[in-house]
Motif scaffolding. Structure first.
Motif, PDB file in Angstrom:
ATOM      1  N   LEU A 177     -26.112 -22.955  14.894  1.00  0.00           N
ATOM      2  CA  LEU A 177     -25.282 -21.819  15.270  1.00  0.00           C
ATOM      3  C   LEU A 177     -23.987 -22.256  15.922  1.00  0.00           C
ATOM      4  O   LEU A 177     -23.981 -23.161  16.770  1.00  0.00           O
ATOM      5  N   GLU A 178     -22.876 -21.606  15.537  1.00  0.00           N
ATOM      6  CA  GLU A 178     -21.629 -21.826  16.247  1.00  0.00           C
ATOM      7  C   GLU A 178     -21.688 -21.063  17.570  1.00  0.00           C
ATOM      8  O   GLU A 178     -22.532 -20.206  17.783  1.00  0.00           O
ATOM      9  N   LYS A 179     -20.742 -21.413  18.462  1.00  0.00           N
ATOM     10  CA  LYS A 179     -20.681 -20.706  19.729  1.00  0.00           C
ATOM     11  C   LYS A 179     -19.386 -19.925  19.822  1.00  0.00           C
ATOM     12  O   LYS A 179     -18.386 -20.384  19.271  1.00  0.00           O
ATOM     13  N   PRO A 180     -19.458 -18.728  20.440  1.00  0.00           N
ATOM     14  CA  PRO A 180     -20.633 -18.074  21.005  1.00  0.00           C
ATOM     15  C   PRO A 180     -21.598 -17.659  19.906  1.00  0.00           C
ATOM     16  O   PRO A 180     -21.192 -17.461  18.759  1.00  0.00           O
ATOM     17  N   ILE A 181     -22.873 -17.532  20.244  1.00  0.00           N
ATOM     18  CA  ILE A 181     -23.876 -17.319  19.200  1.00  0.00           C
ATOM     19  C   ILE A 181     -23.892 -15.891  18.664  1.00  0.00           C
ATOM     20  O   ILE A 181     -24.478 -15.639  17.610  1.00  0.00           O
TER      21      ILE A 181
END
Length: 298
Positions: free
Chosen positions: A91-95
């Motif tokens: 997952l990239e952030k923010p999720i």
């Protein structure tokens, strides 16, 4: 064991950061690409002789895990779908777009028994690991961090979600995560500044440690700056995160993700940690709105 990883998204982050690292990782197989624009996914897939899928469902059928590089709100929905299908998720952030979305994503991961990892790439750089080892030897009591970039200087090219929220949502996760890794979990946060300009954080960590962080995304500066310093009775240590984190850190992130998927055990930087970071950030935004500006009399 080679982990088949599908790429979700075909934008700049997917094409310039994730796809090259995924393709270079010996422990992963580039299973294909799916994006809402089939033309974009076909173009990206062709660069790596991978398959461009016309449906997300079909991509999930052909992989063990997915790497998501899409806007936060879409990621929460697509990540939950993958988790329900028992696929591991990077997952990239923010999720997610908000706390509710992040909590729903966490529930989906827990129910599906899926392995999750947040793309906190700083953690995977060897220089960062050496810094954290040095920070421990200072017997740390406090620290400071700085993240300055120009990602919001051109509003026509910046992602809409980056412009809608404060700069801390964009630059904060990696910075807060590294301060936490050195000083302990954040238990309280105070904020000041301008949501779209200079944003300052005062973080209280467990064990009575404290840190300060400053963030700004409208500087005409290249390369960007990102620095962390840690202090204690045993001395001080610092790290230039921009210099420390190169392409090899992204490749190491994918190797670590593949290892976690193979073991079936999520790393400390999993979706639960991603939710915690989002809670810290949203608490900072709320504190800024609630407290508002104050004036000191001359």
């Amino acid at each position: 064991m080679t982990i088949r990883v599908g790429m979700v998204g075909a934008g700049q982050r997917a094409s310039e950061v994730h796809a090259p690292a995924l393709a270079a990782c010996a422990e992963t197989e580039f299973a294909g690409v799916w994006a809402r624009s089939h033309g974009a996914s076909a173009e990206l897939a062709a660069r790596y002789r991978a398959r461009a899928f016309e449906s997300y469902h079909d991509l999930l059928e052909e992989c063990d895990a997915v790497a998501l590089a899409v806007p936060p709100a879409a990621q929460a929905e697509l990540g939950a779908h993958a988790a329900h299908a028992r696929k591991a998720v990077l997952l990239e952030k923010p999720i997610a777009g908000d706390i509710a979305g992040a909590e729903n994503l966490l529930m989906a991961v827990d129910r599906g028994g899926a392995v999750s990892q947040v793309a906190l790439v700083w953690r995977h750089a060897p220089a960062i690991q050496r810094f954290l080892d040095a920070a421990e030897r200072t017997w740390p009591v406090g620290g400071s961090g700085l993240a300055i970039s120009g990602t919001q200087t051109d509003e026509s090219s910046a992602s809409p979600w980056r412009l809608e929220r404060s700069v801390v949502l964009e630059l904060g996760p990696d910075l807060v995560d590294l301060l936490e890794a050195a000083l302990g979990r954040v238990v309280d946060v105070r904020a000041q500044g301008d949501p779209s300009g200079w944003f300052g954080l005062l973080l209280e960590h467990e064990g009575g440690r404290f840190s300060q962080a400053s963030l700004y995304a409208r500087a005409v500066i290249d390369p960007p700056r990102a620095e962390v310093e840690i202090y204690g009775p045993g001395g001080a240590t610092s790290i230039d995160c921009v210099a420390a984190v190169g392409r090899e850190a992204y490749e190491a992130m994918y190797r670590d993700f593949a290892g976690a998927v193979e073991r079936g055990t999520p790393p400390p930087t999993d979706v639960r940690h991603g939710l915690h970071l989002q809670q810290v950030i949203e608490a900072a935004e709320t504190d800024l709105i609630r407290s508002g500006p104050s004036t000191i009399a001359p």
